[in-house]
Design a protein around this motif. Structure first.
Motif, PDB file in Angstrom:
ATOM      1  N   ASP A  83      -8.113   1.927  -9.523  1.00  0.00           N
ATOM      2  CA  ASP A  83      -8.523   3.264  -8.986  1.00  0.00           C
ATOM      3  C   ASP A  83      -8.262   2.952  -7.432  1.00  0.00           C
ATOM      4  OD1 ASP A  83      -8.844   4.825 -10.865  1.00  0.00           O
ATOM      5  OD2 ASP A  83     -10.939   4.634 -10.968  1.00  0.00           O
ATOM      6  N   ASP A  84      -8.528   1.612  -7.032  1.00  0.00           N
ATOM      7  CA  ASP A  84      -8.694   1.488  -5.314  1.00  0.00           C
ATOM      8  C   ASP A  84      -7.202   1.593  -5.003  1.00  0.00           C
ATOM      9  OD1 ASP A  84     -11.448   1.257  -5.452  1.00  0.00           O
ATOM     10  OD2 ASP A  84     -11.541  -0.871  -5.135  1.00  0.00           O
ATOM     11  N   PHE A  85      -6.373   1.103  -5.708  1.00  0.00           N
ATOM     12  CA  PHE A  85      -5.118   0.869  -5.252  1.00  0.00           C
ATOM     13  C   PHE A  85      -4.378   2.479  -5.071  1.00  0.00           C
ATOM     14  CE2 PHE A  85      -0.328   0.990  -6.439  1.00  0.00           C
ATOM     15  CZ  PHE A  85       0.267   0.201  -5.255  1.00  0.00           C
ATOM     16  N   ARG A  86      -4.709   3.376  -6.243  1.00  0.00           N
ATOM     17  CA  ARG A  86      -4.107   4.839  -6.218  1.00  0.00           C
ATOM     18  C   ARG A  86      -4.935   5.565  -5.148  1.00  0.00           C
ATOM     19  NH1 ARG A  86      -3.951   3.402 -11.823  1.00  0.00           N
ATOM     20  NH2 ARG A  86      -6.111   3.370 -12.239  1.00  0.00           N
ATOM     21  N   GLU A  87      -6.244   4.940  -4.839  1.00  0.00           N
ATOM     22  CA  GLU A  87      -6.841   5.598  -3.706  1.00  0.00           C
ATOM     23  C   GLU A  87      -6.381   5.135  -2.391  1.00  0.00           C
ATOM     24  OE1 GLU A  87     -10.851   5.793  -4.843  1.00  0.00           O
ATOM     25  OE2 GLU A  87     -10.719   6.580  -6.588  1.00  0.00           O
ATOM     26  N   ARG A  88      -5.538   4.135  -2.511  1.00  0.00           N
ATOM     27  CA  ARG A  88      -4.984   3.540  -1.231  1.00  0.00           C
ATOM     28  C   ARG A  88      -6.114   2.786  -0.357  1.00  0.00           C
ATOM     29  NH1 ARG A  88      -2.786   8.570   1.693  1.00  0.00           N
ATOM     30  NH2 ARG A  88      -1.840   7.147   3.445  1.00  0.00           N
ATOM     31  N   LYS A  89      -7.101   2.118  -1.094  1.00  0.00           N
ATOM     32  CA  LYS A  89      -8.078   1.379  -0.206  1.00  0.00           C
ATOM     33  C   LYS A  89      -7.719  -0.097  -0.130  1.00  0.00           C
ATOM     34  CE  LYS A  89     -11.997   3.880  -2.064  1.00  0.00           C
ATOM     35  NZ  LYS A  89     -13.096   4.230  -3.097  1.00  0.00           N
ATOM     36  N   LEU A  90      -7.649  -0.309   1.072  1.00  0.00           N
ATOM     37  CA  LEU A  90      -7.257  -1.593   1.457  1.00  0.00           C
ATOM     38  C   LEU A  90      -8.542  -2.994   1.074  1.00  0.00           C
ATOM     39  CD1 LEU A  90      -5.374  -2.138   4.764  1.00  0.00           C
ATOM     40  CD2 LEU A  90      -4.707  -3.338   2.676  1.00  0.00           C
ATOM     41  N   THR A  91      -8.634  -3.387  -0.072  1.00  0.00           N
ATOM     42  CA  THR A  91      -9.879  -4.141  -0.327  1.00  0.00           C
ATOM     43  C   THR A  91      -9.368  -5.890  -0.219  1.00  0.00           C
ATOM     44  OG1 THR A  91      -9.503  -3.975  -2.786  1.00  0.00           O
ATOM     45  CG2 THR A  91     -11.133  -2.520  -1.768  1.00  0.00           C
ATOM     46  N   LEU A  92     -10.319  -6.747  -0.455  1.00  0.00           N
ATOM     47  CA  LEU A  92     -10.036  -8.107  -0.383  1.00  0.00           C
ATOM     48  C   LEU A  92      -8.962  -8.489  -0.927  1.00  0.00           C
ATOM     49  CD1 LEU A  92     -10.985 -10.023   1.611  1.00  0.00           C
ATOM     50  CD2 LEU A  92     -12.827 -10.751  -0.054  1.00  0.00           C
ATOM     51  N   PRO A  93      -8.818  -8.185  -2.461  1.00  0.00           N
ATOM     52  CA  PRO A  93      -7.662  -8.862  -2.888  1.00  0.00           C
ATOM     53  C   PRO A  93      -6.160  -8.593  -2.427  1.00  0.00           C
ATOM     54  CG  PRO A  93      -9.071  -7.909  -4.810  1.00  0.00           C
ATOM     55  CD  PRO A  93      -9.618  -7.530  -3.206  1.00  0.00           C
ATOM     56  N   VAL A  94      -5.947  -7.223  -1.781  1.00  0.00           N
ATOM     57  CA  VAL A  94      -4.782  -6.681  -1.277  1.00  0.00           C
ATOM     58  C   VAL A  94      -4.675  -7.216   0.034  1.00  0.00           C
ATOM     59  CG1 VAL A  94      -3.745  -4.587  -0.441  1.00  0.00           C
ATOM     60  CG2 VAL A  94      -4.742  -4.515  -2.749  1.00  0.00           C
ATOM     61  N   ILE A  95      -5.863  -7.261   0.766  1.00  0.00           N
ATOM     62  CA  ILE A  95      -5.706  -7.668   2.092  1.00  0.00           C
ATOM     63  C   ILE A  95      -5.259  -9.250   2.242  1.00  0.00           C
ATOM     64  CG2 ILE A  95      -7.363  -8.751   4.293  1.00  0.00           C
ATOM     65  CD1 ILE A  95      -8.883  -6.102   3.672  1.00  0.00           C
ATOM     66  N   LYS A  96      -5.866 -10.031   1.380  1.00  0.00           N
ATOM     67  CA  LYS A  96      -5.048 -11.582   1.035  1.00  0.00           C
ATOM     68  C   LYS A  96      -3.808 -11.489   0.688  1.00  0.00           C
ATOM     69  CE  LYS A  96      -9.697 -13.658  -0.159  1.00  0.00           C
ATOM     70  NZ  LYS A  96     -10.104 -14.648   1.033  1.00  0.00           N
ATOM     71  N   ALA A  97      -3.198 -10.518  -0.082  1.00  0.00           N
ATOM     72  CA  ALA A  97      -1.844 -10.663  -0.342  1.00  0.00           C
ATOM     73  C   ALA A  97      -0.979 -10.060   0.926  1.00  0.00           C
ATOM     74  CB  ALA A  97      -1.725  -9.784  -1.578  1.00  0.00           C
ATOM     75  N   VAL A  98      -1.448  -9.223   1.591  1.00  0.00           N
ATOM     76  CA  VAL A  98      -0.707  -8.666   2.653  1.00  0.00           C
ATOM     77  C   VAL A  98      -0.717  -9.701   3.829  1.00  0.00           C
ATOM     78  CG1 VAL A  98      -0.886  -6.977   4.642  1.00  0.00           C
ATOM     79  CG2 VAL A  98      -1.450  -6.280   2.357  1.00  0.00           C
ATOM     80  N   ALA A  99      -1.551 -10.634   3.921  1.00  0.00           N
ATOM     81  CA  ALA A  99      -1.648 -11.610   5.052  1.00  0.00           C
ATOM     82  C   ALA A  99      -0.602 -12.547   4.548  1.00  0.00           C
ATOM     83  CB  ALA A  99      -3.104 -12.237   4.893  1.00  0.00           C
ATOM     84  N   GLN A 100      -0.030 -12.759   3.326  1.00  0.00           N
ATOM     85  CA  GLN A 100       0.840 -13.832   3.175  1.00  0.00           C
ATOM     86  C   GLN A 100       2.339 -12.989   2.652  1.00  0.00           C
ATOM     87  OE1 GLN A 100      -1.239 -16.976   0.436  1.00  0.00           O
ATOM     88  NE2 GLN A 100      -2.600 -15.319   0.248  1.00  0.00           N
ATOM     89  N   ALA A 101       2.367 -11.881   2.927  1.00  0.00           N
ATOM     90  CA  ALA A 101       3.356 -11.025   2.336  1.00  0.00           C
ATOM     91  C   ALA A 101       4.782 -11.436   3.103  1.00  0.00           C
ATOM     92  CB  ALA A 101       3.227  -9.723   2.547  1.00  0.00           C
ATOM     93  N   THR A 102       5.882 -11.458   2.517  1.00  0.00           N
ATOM     94  CA  THR A 102       7.029 -11.469   3.049  1.00  0.00           C
ATOM     95  C   THR A 102       7.455 -10.065   3.581  1.00  0.00           C
ATOM     96  OG1 THR A 102       8.385 -10.592   0.960  1.00  0.00           O
ATOM     97  CG2 THR A 102       8.061 -13.012   1.119  1.00  0.00           C
ATOM     98  N   GLN A 103       8.631  -9.876   4.375  1.00  0.00           N
ATOM     99  CA  GLN A 103       8.921  -8.479   5.016  1.00  0.00           C
ATOM    100  C   GLN A 103       9.082  -7.306   3.730  1.00  0.00           C
ATOM    101  OE1 GLN A 103       8.345  -7.750   8.343  1.00  0.00           O
ATOM    102  NE2 GLN A 103       8.928  -5.369   7.388  1.00  0.00           N
ATOM    103  N   GLU A 104       9.854  -7.719   2.779  1.00  0.00           N
ATOM    104  CA  GLU A 104       9.917  -6.911   1.760  1.00  0.00           C
ATOM    105  C   GLU A 104       8.671  -6.593   0.958  1.00  0.00           C
ATOM    106  OE1 GLU A 104      12.330  -6.771  -2.335  1.00  0.00           O
ATOM    107  OE2 GLU A 104      12.680  -8.581  -1.445  1.00  0.00           O
ATOM    108  N   GLU A 105       7.951  -7.489   0.663  1.00  0.00           N
ATOM    109  CA  GLU A 105       6.587  -7.352   0.154  1.00  0.00           C
ATOM    110  C   GLU A 105       5.723  -6.237   1.190  1.00  0.00           C
ATOM    111  OE1 GLU A 105       6.172 -11.496  -2.031  1.00  0.00           O
ATOM    112  OE2 GLU A 105       5.030 -11.152  -0.432  1.00  0.00           O
ATOM    113  N   ARG A 106       5.764  -6.558   2.439  1.00  0.00           N
ATOM    114  CA  ARG A 106       4.999  -5.988   3.461  1.00  0.00           C
ATOM    115  C   ARG A 106       5.461  -4.362   3.520  1.00  0.00           C
ATOM    116  NH1 ARG A 106       1.375  -7.037   7.330  1.00  0.00           N
ATOM    117  NH2 ARG A 106       1.288  -5.338   9.010  1.00  0.00           N
ATOM    118  N   ASP A 107       6.860  -4.115   3.105  1.00  0.00           N
ATOM    119  CA  ASP A 107       7.218  -3.026   3.125  1.00  0.00           C
ATOM    120  C   ASP A 107       6.751  -2.241   1.742  1.00  0.00           C
ATOM    121  OD1 ASP A 107       8.899  -3.138   5.360  1.00  0.00           O
ATOM    122  OD2 ASP A 107      10.725  -3.646   4.394  1.00  0.00           O
ATOM    123  N   PHE A 108       6.537  -2.965   0.762  1.00  0.00           N
ATOM    124  CA  PHE A 108       5.996  -2.185  -0.537  1.00  0.00           C
ATOM    125  C   PHE A 108       4.637  -1.896  -0.191  1.00  0.00           C
ATOM    126  CE2 PHE A 108       3.235  -3.105  -3.890  1.00  0.00           C
ATOM    127  CZ  PHE A 108       3.421  -2.255  -4.951  1.00  0.00           C
TER     128      PHE A 108
END
Length: 332
Positions: free
Chosen positions: A237-262
């Motif tokens: 639900d949080d993903f569908r509501e576009r909420k940046l919560t901790l599991p996503v923030i941690k993934a974004v911090a390590q993301a490649t450019q392609e992943e960041r675009d996603f």
């Protein structure tokens, strides 16, 4: 903690404090009455009677009792804390355009946004009247600060929720506003009204703060790995509501450019399509961010338990200790 306990820690607390909680509930009913605007008790009763755990007012009663208080002001403070909590829920549901809370239609859906906002304002005003009646300026200071932090956290969340530059420090600030500020104020005022010494008051604040953070991080993690029946939320639900919560923030911090675009497309721009949730889960799996988030939640729960050491040896202290365990045990 012994898993075979017949009662959950919050249920044990509720049983121990049942007489005082009855008095708090009576006070809530009395103070939410309005001679001139019957809609106020209608809207408030819908939320207050919804059968929540009443955890925040219980924390105030527990803290006061733990510190040996035998007056009646803690009842007013517990009602104050519940009023502040209810007011913020009314406002949140309007801001989030929510249709459901605790499995029931929200007040803004049953009545309208105007009623929800105005009744929320009324409850805030009532809460300040109750605080003043305790005659403690320090209590007023703590709860007024908490109210400001809650409002500030809501505004911060609104601006940071879909911004990929939001880091863990901002997330923590939002969580303090959303959840921990009222938990820590609830426990701290219990100690203050009981006349506890400074080390104990500080410990109660730390306990409430860490418990609230552990509670919210656990909630955010359960959104990605919880059982929908148990949590009342659908996975993702949080993903569908576009909420940046901790599991996503941690993934974004390590993301490649392609992943960041996603993440930019799905969270910032909200252009989601079939398979995106699965891809998001795969990226969180790649960087093991669910485990890292779980470890953070356990760390905060441990901090909460450690804070209790300076408080008097009392059955309630053990219940508060078990409560910190219980908040993160949901992750097992």
């Amino acid at each position: 903690m012994n898993q075979s306990l017949a009662q959950k820690p919050h249920e044990q607390l509720a049983a121990t404090l049942s007489g005082e909680m009855d008095a708090v509930n009576e006070l809530i009913r009395t103070r939410m009455a309005s001679k001139h605007a019957p809609r106020i008790p209608e809207v408030t009763a819908h939320l207050v009677e919804a059968g929540g755990k009443r955890l925040r007012p219980m924390l105030t009663l527990a803290a006061a009792k733990l510190c040996g208080y035998d007056g009646v002001h803690h009842l007013k403070l517990a009602a104050t804390v519940e009023f502040i909590h209810t007011a913020t829920l009314l406002h949140d549901d309007v801001v989030d355009e929510s249709g459901q809370r605790r499995g029931r239609p929200t007040a803004n859906l049953l009545w309208d946004n105007k009623s929800s906002v105005l009744v929320g304002d009324y409850l805030f005003s009532r809460s300040f009247q109750l605080m003043v009646e305790t005659g403690s300026l320090r209590v007023l200071d703590i709860l007024a600060n908490a109210s400001a932090t809650i409002a500030e956290g809501e505004v911060l969340q609104m601006t940071a929720a879909q911004d990929l530059n939001t880091g863990e420090d901002i997330y923590l600030q939002v969580v303090r506003g959303k959840t921990a500020a009222l938990f820590s104020a609830a426990t701290e005022v219990g100690g203050v009204i009981a006349g506890a010494d400074e080390a104990q008051v500080k410990a109660l604040f730390t306990y409430g703060d860490a418990l609230g953070i552990a509670f919210q991080i656990a909630d955010d993690l359960l959104d990605y790995q919880g059982d929908a029946k148990a949590t009342g939320k659908n996975v993702g639900d949080d993903f569908r509501e576009r909420k940046l919560t901790l599991p996503v923030i941690k993934a974004v911090a390590q993301a490649t450019q392609e992943e960041r675009d996603f993440w930019k497309r799905t969270i910032e721009k909200g252009r989601q399509k079939d398979g995106d949730l699965e891809h998001a889960m795969a990226l969180m799996g790649k960087y093991d961010t669910l485990t890292a988030t779980r470890n953070d939640a356990y760390g905060w729960a441990t901090k909460a338990k450690d804070a209790l050491r300076v408080l008097p040896d009392h059955p309630i202290r053990q219940m508060l200790h078990d409560l910190a365990d219980y908040v993160v045990e949901r992750l097992n």
